[in-house]
Write an enzyme that holds these catalytic residues in place. Structure first.
Site, PDB file in Angstrom:
ATOM      1  CG  ASP A  18      33.957  63.656   8.256  1.00 33.92           C
ATOM      2  OD1 ASP A  18      34.345  64.788   8.584  1.00 33.92           O
ATOM      3  OD2 ASP A  18      33.901  63.257   7.079  1.00 33.92           O
ATOM      4  CG  ASP A  20      31.767  68.279   4.193  1.00 34.28           C
ATOM      5  OD1 ASP A  20      30.826  68.745   3.549  1.00 34.28           O
ATOM      6  OD2 ASP A  20      32.334  68.897   5.121  1.00 34.28           O
TER       7      ASP A  20
END
Length: 223
Positions: A18, A20
């Site tokens: 991922d 952020d």
């Protein structure tokens, strides 16, 4: 000394990150933009902000079912505002060195952000662009649906069950689990202890480095 993961030296076909909160910190910038949007629409900002992390903007807005609000148009407007505001977007400690040390075709970014925003934040944080990326535009259903991580594994040519997913929020953790991958929870920006118990955790990328095994599988080892 950062807390080291418990699955050191375990082999994986690929790493799926991922973005952020997992390899970079965009928390302040995202909450500035989304906070202003929530205030304009009369929402309780403090209650709303924790609900928007890890999901596509269009899904976050659609869930609210606000009268007269077009999720597609609103999400596009928010994306433009986020592209403009990257003040304070920084790499997590050690993330740049860790990513740069990985074999380029053995990792991917799987993010709920649109492509242009993902590229802008990676640039702002000084992180490398991956050979493979899955973004908001690539899936019909966002996290916690596992579609994104299944696609990410496909793009690196790996079985999801042989991948290690790096995530920071509940929606992403569920997506990684749903894809059948093992999950590493990155705790640098989000702290939801109830989601950690089933997984190894990583507080930063300092004190670790990637390793490549003789069969070209990859893993993590301590410095």
């Amino acid at each position: 000394m950062p807390r080291l993961p418990t699955n050191l030296d375990k082999p994986y076909a690929a790493f799926l990150f991922d973005m952020d909160g997992t390899i970079l910190n965009s928390l302040a910038a995202a909450e500035r933009v989304w906070g202003r949007w929530a205030e304009r629409h009369g929402l309780d900002v403090d209650a709303f902000l924790p609900t928007m992390h890890g999901s596509r903007g269009i899904d976050t807005i659609a869930r609210l079912k606000l009268p007269g609000v077009d999720p597609v148009r609103e999400a596009a407007s928010i994306t433009e505002a986020e592209i403009e505001d990257v003040d304070g977007v920084v790499a997590l400690p050690g993330a740049a060195a860790f990513l740069n040390a990985l074999p380029p075709r053995r990792w991917a970014i799987v993010t709920s952000s649109p492509l242009r925003l993902a590229e802008r934040r990676l640039e702002a944080a000084g992180l490398p662009l991956p050979a493979f990326m899955v973004t908001a535009e690539d899936v019909e259903i966002g996290k916690p649906n596992p579609q994104c991580y299944i696609l990410g594994a496909e793009r690196v040519g790996a079985n999801p069950k042989e991948c290690l997913v790096f995530e920071d929020v509940h929606a992403g953790i569920l997506a990684g689990e749903g894809a059948g991958a093992e999950v590493m929870v990155v705790t640098a920006t989000q702290h939801h202890e109830d989601t950690f118990h089933a997984h190894s955790t990583l507080s930063s990328y300092e004190g670790i480095r990637p390793i490549v095994f003789s069969d070209n599988m990859i893993g993590i080892t301590a410095l």
